[in-house]
Design a protein around this motif. Structure first.
Motif, PDB file in Angstrom:
ATOM      1  N   ARG A   1     -12.334  -1.007  10.044  1.00 53.83           N
ATOM      2  CA  ARG A   1     -10.958  -0.624   9.694  1.00 53.83           C
ATOM      3  C   ARG A   1     -10.144  -0.745  10.973  1.00 53.83           C
ATOM      4  O   ARG A   1     -10.456  -0.085  11.976  1.00 53.83           O
ATOM      5  CB  ARG A   1     -10.937   0.814   9.164  1.00 53.83           C
ATOM      6  CG  ARG A   1      -9.559   1.203   8.660  1.00 53.83           C
ATOM      7  CD  ARG A   1      -9.584   2.557   8.008  1.00 53.83           C
ATOM      8  NE  ARG A   1      -8.254   2.958   7.556  1.00 53.83           N
ATOM      9  CZ  ARG A   1      -7.929   4.180   7.258  1.00 53.83           C
ATOM     10  NH1 ARG A   1      -8.843   5.134   7.314  1.00 53.83           N
ATOM     11  NH2 ARG A   1      -6.712   4.476   6.864  1.00 53.83           N
TER      12      ARG A   1
ATOM     13  N   PHE B   1       0.823  -1.206   0.000  1.00 56.15           N
ATOM     14  CA  PHE B   1       0.000   0.000   0.000  1.00 56.15           C
ATOM     15  C   PHE B   1       0.865   1.267   0.000  1.00 56.15           C
ATOM     16  O   PHE B   1       0.497   2.287  -0.574  1.00 56.15           O
ATOM     17  CB  PHE B   1      -0.938  -0.019   1.225  1.00 56.15           C
ATOM     18  CG  PHE B   1      -1.995   1.033   1.170  1.00 56.15           C
ATOM     19  CD1 PHE B   1      -3.041   0.946   0.261  1.00 56.15           C
ATOM     20  CD2 PHE B   1      -1.937   2.134   2.004  1.00 56.15           C
ATOM     21  CE1 PHE B   1      -4.002   1.934   0.199  1.00 56.15           C
ATOM     22  CE2 PHE B   1      -2.897   3.125   1.938  1.00 56.15           C
ATOM     23  CZ  PHE B   1      -3.939   3.015   1.030  1.00 56.15           C
ATOM     24  N   LYS B   2       2.019   1.155   0.643  1.00 54.86           N
ATOM     25  CA  LYS B   2       2.926   2.312   0.695  1.00 54.86           C
ATOM     26  C   LYS B   2       3.309   2.744  -0.735  1.00 54.86           C
ATOM     27  O   LYS B   2       3.376   3.927  -1.061  1.00 54.86           O
ATOM     28  CB  LYS B   2       4.186   1.929   1.495  1.00 54.86           C
ATOM     29  CG  LYS B   2       5.131   3.086   1.760  1.00 54.86           C
ATOM     30  CD  LYS B   2       6.260   2.626   2.650  1.00 54.86           C
ATOM     31  CE  LYS B   2       7.274   3.718   2.940  1.00 54.86           C
ATOM     32  NZ  LYS B   2       7.629   4.533   1.831  1.00 54.86           N
TER      33      LYS B   2
ATOM     34  N   ASP C   1      -6.203   6.846  -0.428  1.00 55.10           N
ATOM     35  CA  ASP C   1      -7.508   6.975   0.259  1.00 55.10           C
ATOM     36  C   ASP C   1      -8.609   6.335  -0.576  1.00 55.10           C
ATOM     37  O   ASP C   1      -9.489   5.644  -0.060  1.00 55.10           O
ATOM     38  CB  ASP C   1      -7.842   8.455   0.489  1.00 55.10           C
ATOM     39  CG  ASP C   1      -7.048   9.041   1.645  1.00 55.10           C
ATOM     40  OD1 ASP C   1      -6.328   8.261   2.308  1.00 55.10           O
ATOM     41  OD2 ASP C   1      -7.143  10.251   1.888  1.00 55.10           O
TER      42      ASP C   1
END
Ligand SMILES: Nc1nc2c(ncn2[C@@H]2O[C@H](COP(=O)(O)OP(=O)(O)OP(=O)(O)O)[C@@H](O)[C@H]2O)c(=O)[nH]1
Length: 368
Positions: A280, A245-246, A258
């Motif tokens: 989450r 994800f980074k 996002d």
């Protein structure tokens, strides 16, 4: 107040009025035996029977609920007019002892102080005044008054007291109106506060970006599920982490990251059943609790989610190779939530270590 509670209250009020009738009848008979009531024994008996009958009819009306069809189910004005009629009948038969019985007029009017409209109350007060004055004038005309000045005094006293009662009734009505308005205002404030509380609870429980539950609320819900668990029931638990994800953030920007998180939330919600709890857990990590589940169903669900996420469509964004890894475990009666989360985390670690884009399980310590 419920329908039955109102009817019970009206019956109680009727019982109070009927009790007053009983006491008044007792006093009338006392007046009769002491020679203050000018009627024959037969007349007394007929009058008493009719009084009891009128109350029996009223009782039947209340008991059968017929009163509920009237615009005023309490029948206050009807009861007061009936009481005043009986009282005038009684006054007409009394000698100078009628002065003592005048107080019953006020007692009857007191029943209407809180429940009659202002106009109705004035109407009843006028009826009292004119019926008593008519009786007095009638007897004056027929030279039956023993002491005309005393009777005149009684009429004057009655006039003053009735005038005072009418004014007091108005004051009571205005005060009640004001109290009612305050109660409505208070109720409106309470409703607003309740709505704000609900909004606040929603905000405290929700993750702003994805609209899913947040970690704190998940832990609360999961603990509740665990406490309510029955013997033989198994729940599925999975920690899900979006892969690399980074890199998405670095290459496409934070806003794109996002959007991916939101897309995952949408896909995952669509893949789950009502009653499944998705939240989450933090950053790009999510958690899902599937109540009443087994290893097979949990695996199928996580796989479905993994495949759906790979095909997710992003508006205005082209990101190749979206994937996720999941760590799964099962929860049984008596299991500790922290330990289960730890097991799922270890399984997730294995899934990442083994190349990502996969679901790994940690069924250890579970008989499933
Ligand atoms: N856009 C966005 N990024 C977030 C948010 N929360 C956390 N992140 C980012 O998510 C990234 C997570 O990176 P890592 O923990 O290294 O994990 P990863 O890159 O997914 O690598 P693996 O998990 O090993 O596949 C970090 O760069 C965080 O800044 C968020 O709300 N929005």
């Amino acid at each position: 107040m419920t329908h039955n509670a109102i009817q019970r209250l009206l019956l109680k009020r009727f019982a109070l009025a009927a009790g007053t009738y009983a006491l008044a009848l007792l006093l009338v008979w006392l007046a009769f035996f002491t020679g203050h009531y000018n009627d024959s024994l037969a007349g007394m008996v007929i009058g008493s029977v009719l009084t009891v009958f009128s109350q029996a009819v009223l009782f039947a009306v209340f008991y059968s609920g017929t009163n509920l069809r009237c615009s005023d189910p309490s029948l206050t004005e009807v009861q007061i007019l009936l009481g005043l009629s009986w009282q005038s009948w009684l006054i007409a038969h009394l000698d100078e002892a009628r002065g003592a019985f005048l107080v019953f007029y006020l007692l009857i009017l007191l029943f209407g102080l809180f429940h009659l409209s202002r106009i109705a109350f004035v109407r009843c007060a006028l009826l009292v005044f004119f019926s008593f004055s008519a009786i007095t004038l009638w007897e004056l005309y027929h030279f039956e008054l023993h002491d005309p000045t005393q009777s005149l005094l009684q009429v004057c006293v009655l006039f003053v007291v009735l005038g005072w009662l009418v004014l007091y009734a108005r004051y009571v009505q205005v005060s009640r109106q004001r109290m009612r308005q305050r109660r409505f205002a208070l109720q409106a404030h309470q409703d607003t506060l309740r709505g704000m509380m609900r909004q606040l609870e929603g905000l405290v429980a929700t993750d702003e970006l994805t609209g899913l539950f947040n970690r704190r609320h998940f832990l609360r819900l999961a603990s509740r599920e665990l406490n309510a668990m029955e013997v033989g029931v198994v729940h599925g638990l999975a920690l899900i982490d979006l892969d690399h994800f980074k890199r998405i953030n670095d290459v496409h920007g934070h806003a794109a990251g996002d959007q991916v998180l939101q897309a995952f939330a949408g896909v995952a919600t669509a893949c789950l059943r009502d009653g499944d709890i998705l939240a989450r857990y933090g950053g790009e990590e999510f958690v899902v609790l599937l109540p009443d589940c087994d290893a097979e169903r949990l695996t199928a669900c996580c796989e479905r989610l993994r495949i759906a996420f790979m095909d997710v469509e992003l508006v205005g964004l082209e990101i190749a190779h979206l994937s996720l890894s999941a760590g799964m475990t099962l929860l049984e009666l008596g299991h500790d939530l922290d330990h289960a989360l730890h097991r799922a985390d270890q399984a997730l670690y294995r899934a990442k270590r083994d190349g990502r884009n996969r679901c790994a399980a940690a069924w250890e310590n579970v008989d499933a």
